[in-house]
Design a protein around this motif. Structure first.
Motif, PDB file in Angstrom:
ATOM      1  N   THR A 193       9.120  34.975 -30.079  1.00  0.00           N
ATOM      2  CA  THR A 193       9.756  36.261 -29.781  1.00  0.00           C
ATOM      3  C   THR A 193       8.993  37.412 -30.421  1.00  0.00           C
ATOM      4  OG1 THR A 193      11.905  35.128 -29.746  1.00  0.00           O
ATOM      5  CG2 THR A 193      11.941  37.529 -29.844  1.00  0.00           C
ATOM      6  N   ALA A 194       8.454  37.188 -31.628  1.00  0.00           N
ATOM      7  CA  ALA A 194       7.719  38.240 -32.339  1.00  0.00           C
ATOM      8  C   ALA A 194       6.490  38.691 -31.573  1.00  0.00           C
ATOM      9  CB  ALA A 194       7.325  37.752 -33.728  1.00  0.00           C
ATOM     10  N   ARG A 195       5.984  37.867 -30.673  1.00  0.00           N
ATOM     11  CA  ARG A 195       4.795  38.237 -29.897  1.00  0.00           C
ATOM     12  C   ARG A 195       5.068  39.394 -28.941  1.00  0.00           C
ATOM     13  NH1 ARG A 195       2.743  32.964 -27.092  1.00  0.00           N
ATOM     14  NH2 ARG A 195       0.886  34.246 -26.690  1.00  0.00           N
ATOM     15  N   LEU A 196       6.340  39.698 -28.698  1.00  0.00           N
ATOM     16  CA  LEU A 196       6.690  40.814 -27.815  1.00  0.00           C
ATOM     17  C   LEU A 196       6.547  42.163 -28.508  1.00  0.00           C
ATOM     18  CD1 LEU A 196       9.753  39.199 -26.024  1.00  0.00           C
ATOM     19  CD2 LEU A 196       7.453  39.562 -25.107  1.00  0.00           C
ATOM     20  N   GLN A 197       6.379  42.148 -29.843  1.00  0.00           N
ATOM     21  CA  GLN A 197       6.032  43.344 -30.610  1.00  0.00           C
ATOM     22  C   GLN A 197       7.063  44.467 -30.483  1.00  0.00           C
ATOM     23  OE1 GLN A 197       3.161  43.753 -32.793  1.00  0.00           O
ATOM     24  NE2 GLN A 197       3.454  41.543 -32.556  1.00  0.00           N
ATOM     25  N   VAL A 198       8.341  44.098 -30.482  1.00  0.00           N
ATOM     26  CA  VAL A 198       9.415  45.091 -30.552  1.00  0.00           C
ATOM     27  C   VAL A 198      10.437  44.602 -31.567  1.00  0.00           C
ATOM     28  CG1 VAL A 198       9.163  45.991 -28.212  1.00  0.00           C
ATOM     29  CG2 VAL A 198      10.633  44.024 -28.609  1.00  0.00           C
ATOM     30  N   PRO A 199      11.165  45.503 -32.214  1.00  0.00           N
ATOM     31  CA  PRO A 199      12.248  45.054 -33.099  1.00  0.00           C
ATOM     32  C   PRO A 199      13.235  44.205 -32.301  1.00  0.00           C
ATOM     33  CG  PRO A 199      11.886  47.423 -33.308  1.00  0.00           C
ATOM     34  CD  PRO A 199      11.085  46.975 -32.128  1.00  0.00           C
ATOM     35  N   TRP A 200      13.541  43.000 -32.809  1.00  0.00           N
ATOM     36  CA  TRP A 200      14.395  42.089 -32.064  1.00  0.00           C
ATOM     37  C   TRP A 200      15.626  41.746 -32.885  1.00  0.00           C
ATOM     38  CZ3 TRP A 200      12.515  41.186 -27.180  1.00  0.00           C
ATOM     39  CH2 TRP A 200      13.372  40.465 -26.349  1.00  0.00           C
ATOM     40  N   LEU A 201      16.797  41.994 -32.293  1.00  0.00           N
ATOM     41  CA  LEU A 201      18.073  41.783 -32.959  1.00  0.00           C
ATOM     42  C   LEU A 201      18.760  40.552 -32.376  1.00  0.00           C
ATOM     43  CD1 LEU A 201      19.296  45.497 -32.881  1.00  0.00           C
ATOM     44  CD2 LEU A 201      18.025  44.337 -34.696  1.00  0.00           C
ATOM     45  N   HIS A 202      19.412  39.781 -33.241  1.00  0.00           N
ATOM     46  CA  HIS A 202      20.025  38.524 -32.818  1.00  0.00           C
ATOM     47  C   HIS A 202      21.509  38.494 -33.148  1.00  0.00           C
ATOM     48  CE1 HIS A 202      15.744  37.500 -33.085  1.00  0.00           C
ATOM     49  NE2 HIS A 202      15.990  36.515 -32.248  1.00  0.00           N
ATOM     50  N   ILE A 203      22.287  37.985 -32.213  1.00  0.00           N
ATOM     51  CA  ILE A 203      23.720  37.763 -32.382  1.00  0.00           C
ATOM     52  C   ILE A 203      23.951  36.255 -32.336  1.00  0.00           C
ATOM     53  CG2 ILE A 203      25.974  38.117 -31.283  1.00  0.00           C
ATOM     54  CD1 ILE A 203      24.654  40.742 -30.145  1.00  0.00           C
ATOM     55  N   PRO A 204      24.829  35.716 -33.161  1.00  0.00           N
ATOM     56  CA  PRO A 204      25.039  34.265 -33.153  1.00  0.00           C
ATOM     57  C   PRO A 204      25.914  33.794 -32.003  1.00  0.00           C
ATOM     58  CG  PRO A 204      26.453  35.284 -34.792  1.00  0.00           C
ATOM     59  CD  PRO A 204      25.587  36.381 -34.234  1.00  0.00           C
ATOM     60  N   GLY A 205      25.697  32.543 -31.607  1.00  0.00           N
ATOM     61  CA  GLY A 205      26.525  31.903 -30.593  1.00  0.00           C
ATOM     62  C   GLY A 205      27.134  30.629 -31.130  1.00  0.00           C
ATOM     63  N   ASN A 206      27.899  29.951 -30.306  1.00  0.00           N
ATOM     64  CA  ASN A 206      28.565  28.729 -30.756  1.00  0.00           C
ATOM     65  C   ASN A 206      27.602  27.581 -31.005  1.00  0.00           C
ATOM     66  OD1 ASN A 206      28.767  29.204 -27.703  1.00  0.00           O
ATOM     67  ND2 ASN A 206      28.954  26.977 -27.817  1.00  0.00           N
ATOM     68  N   HIS A 207      26.367  27.675 -30.512  1.00  0.00           N
ATOM     69  CA  HIS A 207      25.361  26.653 -30.800  1.00  0.00           C
ATOM     70  C   HIS A 207      24.446  27.049 -31.957  1.00  0.00           C
ATOM     71  CE1 HIS A 207      26.210  23.772 -27.603  1.00  0.00           C
ATOM     72  NE2 HIS A 207      26.447  24.814 -26.809  1.00  0.00           N
ATOM     73  N   ASP A 208      24.795  28.121 -32.653  1.00  0.00           N
ATOM     74  CA  ASP A 208      24.043  28.563 -33.834  1.00  0.00           C
ATOM     75  C   ASP A 208      24.811  28.280 -35.127  1.00  0.00           C
ATOM     76  OD1 ASP A 208      21.774  29.723 -32.479  1.00  0.00           O
ATOM     77  OD2 ASP A 208      23.114  31.308 -31.801  1.00  0.00           O
ATOM     78  N   LEU A 209      25.835  27.452 -35.050  1.00  0.00           N
ATOM     79  CA  LEU A 209      26.695  27.204 -36.199  1.00  0.00           C
ATOM     80  C   LEU A 209      26.162  26.076 -37.085  1.00  0.00           C
ATOM     81  CD1 LEU A 209      30.193  27.220 -34.439  1.00  0.00           C
ATOM     82  CD2 LEU A 209      29.037  29.149 -35.515  1.00  0.00           C
ATOM     83  N   ASP A 210      26.468  26.174 -38.376  1.00  0.00           N
ATOM     84  CA  ASP A 210      26.335  25.032 -39.278  1.00  0.00           C
ATOM     85  C   ASP A 210      27.579  24.175 -39.075  1.00  0.00           C
ATOM     86  OD1 ASP A 210      23.902  25.397 -41.062  1.00  0.00           O
ATOM     87  OD2 ASP A 210      24.876  27.339 -41.365  1.00  0.00           O
ATOM     88  N   PHE A 211      27.471  23.141 -38.265  1.00  0.00           N
ATOM     89  CA  PHE A 211      28.660  22.359 -37.932  1.00  0.00           C
ATOM     90  C   PHE A 211      29.138  21.486 -39.089  1.00  0.00           C
ATOM     91  CE2 PHE A 211      27.354  23.331 -33.545  1.00  0.00           C
ATOM     92  CZ  PHE A 211      28.575  23.763 -33.049  1.00  0.00           C
ATOM     93  N   ASP A 212      28.328  21.365 -40.145  1.00  0.00           N
ATOM     94  CA  ASP A 212      28.801  20.638 -41.319  1.00  0.00           C
ATOM     95  C   ASP A 212      29.460  21.571 -42.330  1.00  0.00           C
ATOM     96  OD1 ASP A 212      26.307  21.804 -41.686  1.00  0.00           O
ATOM     97  OD2 ASP A 212      25.557  20.240 -43.017  1.00  0.00           O
ATOM     98  N   ALA A 213      29.611  22.851 -41.988  1.00  0.00           N
ATOM     99  CA  ALA A 213      30.328  23.784 -42.862  1.00  0.00           C
ATOM    100  C   ALA A 213      31.815  23.471 -42.825  1.00  0.00           C
ATOM    101  CB  ALA A 213      30.078  25.221 -42.435  1.00  0.00           C
ATOM    102  N   GLY A 214      32.486  23.738 -43.928  1.00  0.00           N
ATOM    103  CA  GLY A 214      33.900  23.436 -44.014  1.00  0.00           C
ATOM    104  C   GLY A 214      34.809  24.548 -43.551  1.00  0.00           C
ATOM    105  N   SER A 215      34.232  25.707 -43.211  1.00  0.00           N
ATOM    106  CA  SER A 215      35.059  26.846 -42.822  1.00  0.00           C
ATOM    107  C   SER A 215      34.268  27.762 -41.909  1.00  0.00           C
ATOM    108  CB  SER A 215      35.511  27.633 -44.055  1.00  0.00           C
ATOM    109  OG  SER A 215      34.400  28.260 -44.681  1.00  0.00           O
ATOM    110  N   ASP A 216      34.992  28.627 -41.205  1.00  0.00           N
ATOM    111  CA  ASP A 216      34.340  29.624 -40.365  1.00  0.00           C
ATOM    112  C   ASP A 216      33.458  30.539 -41.217  1.00  0.00           C
ATOM    113  OD1 ASP A 216      33.959  31.205 -37.889  1.00  0.00           O
ATOM    114  OD2 ASP A 216      35.130  32.715 -38.955  1.00  0.00           O
ATOM    115  N   GLY A 217      33.911  30.880 -42.429  1.00  0.00           N
ATOM    116  CA  GLY A 217      33.158  31.779 -43.283  1.00  0.00           C
ATOM    117  C   GLY A 217      31.794  31.257 -43.681  1.00  0.00           C
ATOM    118  N   ASP A 218      31.615  29.941 -43.699  1.00  0.00           N
ATOM    119  CA  ASP A 218      30.326  29.343 -44.068  1.00  0.00           C
ATOM    120  C   ASP A 218      29.534  28.851 -42.868  1.00  0.00           C
ATOM    121  OD1 ASP A 218      30.695  29.739 -46.795  1.00  0.00           O
ATOM    122  OD2 ASP A 218      31.671  27.797 -47.085  1.00  0.00           O
TER     123      ASP A 218
END
Length: 526
Positions: A193-218
């Motif tokens: 993505t960095a090769r596009l040479q623009v500031p790139w902002l990311h929002i998390p999705g349900n497949h970006d979770l730490d599924f071994d976390a014990g809570s939503d906060g973690d």
């Protein structure tokens, strides 16, 4: 009960027990040479907004901000219009720091390592001039969703490399599901993505979770380690962008997540929105759509609270991903919006299409058509002064950059009952889109909007069904009714021969786009 929960939430937000003693603030300055150091002749910046995701802090005349870091939160500067932020070694915009002085929970993908006191100085780089275009242009990706390095290779060749040196965007956004559960792929994906040479902002999705976390906060600690705050703001001359995590993780429950917002996010919005200008476009980016995709996919009470906060803004656009289809939704009283005009939500088609599935082409890249017949690709958002904006959809690697996909039978019997039609999938179409067709240069006639699967994808489903062996790693998705499909009946009363079919579409997102195909009438006896 609701009142009790609100009181508990406010007490949690205000609790000082987690405050870190290691720093009390920092300074923001104009980094004119962009070297990351406060050099002689450079000046502090007053009135710059920062936030820890709950409160908003503003720099004083000396460019200083003061606050008590709270363990586990992420401090970020709200980039003001007319300035850029430096980039980290991995190409991600460098506008945040974590408060993590002690080890967090042990997670498979690492989470946020200890060693950051929670505050720092920020150098903002002045932007010499606005781009030549009077509009701000942003590239929008949804669901890049790579599950392996092979998929990262598809992303590189299918999405990134065709854009290198050819786009004119000043900003990039990814609307969640950056990867498909394997968070170790973040560095490899960021490199591309960095090769596009623009500031790139990311929002998390349900497949970006730490599924071994014990809570939503973690559950987003690893995501935040790589991308920064999961809820943030970013200001441009013509647009204010707010990115928000809207995935509520529910360990041990089914489903394991639901769309919604946390109390700290509402606290941030309540603190920040009063500072936002109303004469430019306010864009809110999330992953899970705010409209219900079935089974109570988004908490209605959270949507209502958000809409009340946005109600006084005259120019608002919602961007979402997640569905692996594409559509426009206009919120009104039925979904809790009570503004003077319907609130537009653009549910963006995906970069990975249908999870990088389908038959591979000559270059070894899967077809990746989505379940509604939309080809995989990316969107562009152009923002003008006064809150006006325009959207476009661009199929990946297609030099023709089609806005319409056509399907028609190759041959029909001359004189047969005209029961067969041409179908036009207008990828960015909505109920306001006007779609017309003509045959053999004749009169233009309206096409009828229909709610049914795209026949091109149905045909691909049938080819997969009839194959004796797998035609690709994963077959194309099962076709589902498209929200942007039109039909026109083909005449069979013409003389036998071949005929050209022209289709044109116009509407809010198209001045006029067109496509053409052919069919043949054949005479037949018994």
């Amino acid at each position: 009960m609701r009142h009790l929960l609100s009181v508990i939430s406010l007490l949690w937000l205000a609790a000082p027990a987690q405050a870190s003693p290691h720093c009390e603030g920092g300074q923001v300055w104009e980094d004119r040479n962009g070297n990351g150091h406060y050099d002689a002749g450079e000046t502090p910046l007053t009135g710059i907004k920062l936030s820890d995701g709950v409160e908003v802090f503003i720099t004083d005349a000396d460019g200083r901000y003061r606050f008590a870091p709270v363990e586990g939160r992420t401090l970020f500067v709200i980039k003001p219009a007319g300035y850029d932020v430096p980039r980290r070694a991995d190409g991600i915009p460098d506008f945040w720091t974590h408060a993590r002085t002690t080890p967090g929970p042990a997670l498979k993908y690492g989470g946020i390592p200890a060693g950051s006191p929670g505050c720092r100085d920020f150098g903002l780089i002045p932007r010499a001039t606005l781009a030549q275009s009077p509009d701000l242009e942003a590239l929008i990706f949804a669901d890049t969703q790579t599950k392996s390095l092979t998929d990262v290779g598809y992303y590189r060749r299918d999405i990134v490399e065709p854009l290198i040196g050819r786009h004119t965007a000043q900003l990039g956004l990814t609307l969640g599901d950056v990867v498909d559960d394997d968070l170790s792929l973040y560095p490899a994906l960021n490199t591309q993505t960095a090769r596009l040479q623009v500031p790139w902002l990311h929002i998390p999705g349900n497949h970006d979770l730490d599924f071994d976390a014990g809570s939503d906060g973690d559950s987003l600690l690893t995501f935040r380690h790589h991308f920064g705050p999961d809820t943030f703001a970013w200001e441009e001359e013509r647009m204010t962008f707010i990115g928000m995590d809207d995935v509520i993780y529910r360990p041990g429950q089914k489903p394991a997540y639901v769309g919604g917002f946390r109390e700290d996010q509402f606290a941030f919005l309540q603190a920040y929105l009063p500072t936002v200008r109303k004469d430019r476009l306010l864009v809110l980016g999330v992953h899970i759509p705010l409209f219900d995709t079935g089974g109570g996919s988004f908490r209605a009470a959270d949507r209502q609270r958000l809409f009340e906060l946005l109600r006084d803004f005259p120019h608002v656009l919602l961007l979402s991903g997640h569905t692996h289809t594409q559509r426009h939704w206009y919120h009104d009283a039925a979904t809790g919006w009570h503004g003077p005009q319907p609130l537009h939500e653009y549910n963006v088609g995906t970069a990975c299409g249908a999870f990088w599935s389908g038959v591979k082409d000559a270059d070894g890249i899967p077809d990746a058509t989505m379940a509604d017949g939309t080809p995989n690709g990316y969107a562009r958002l152009k923002v003008a002064t006064g809150g006006d904006y325009a959207l476009s959809w661009h199929p990946a690697r297609d030099a023709q950059d089609p806005a319409i996909g056509l399907h028609a039978p190759k041959v029909l019997r001359q004189g047969a009952y005209p029961a067969w039609g041409v179908y036009a999938n207008v990828y960015l179409g909505d109920d306001r889109t006007r779609v017309e067709y003509r045959v053999d240069g004749g009169e233009w006639k309206p096409m009828q909007k229909v709610s049914q699967p795209d026949p091109r994808l149905l045909a691909e489903n049938m080819r997969d069904d009839l194959a004796d062996a797998l035609r690709g790693y994963d077959r194309s998705p099962e076709a589902k009714p498209s929200q942007h499909l039109w039909r026109g009946a083909l005449p069979t009363s013409l003389p036998a021969g071949e005929y050209r079919i022209d289709v044109r579409a116009s509407g809010r997102w198209h001045d006029e786009v067109s496509a053409s195909t052919r069919y043949r009438l054949q005479s037949a006896t018994e």
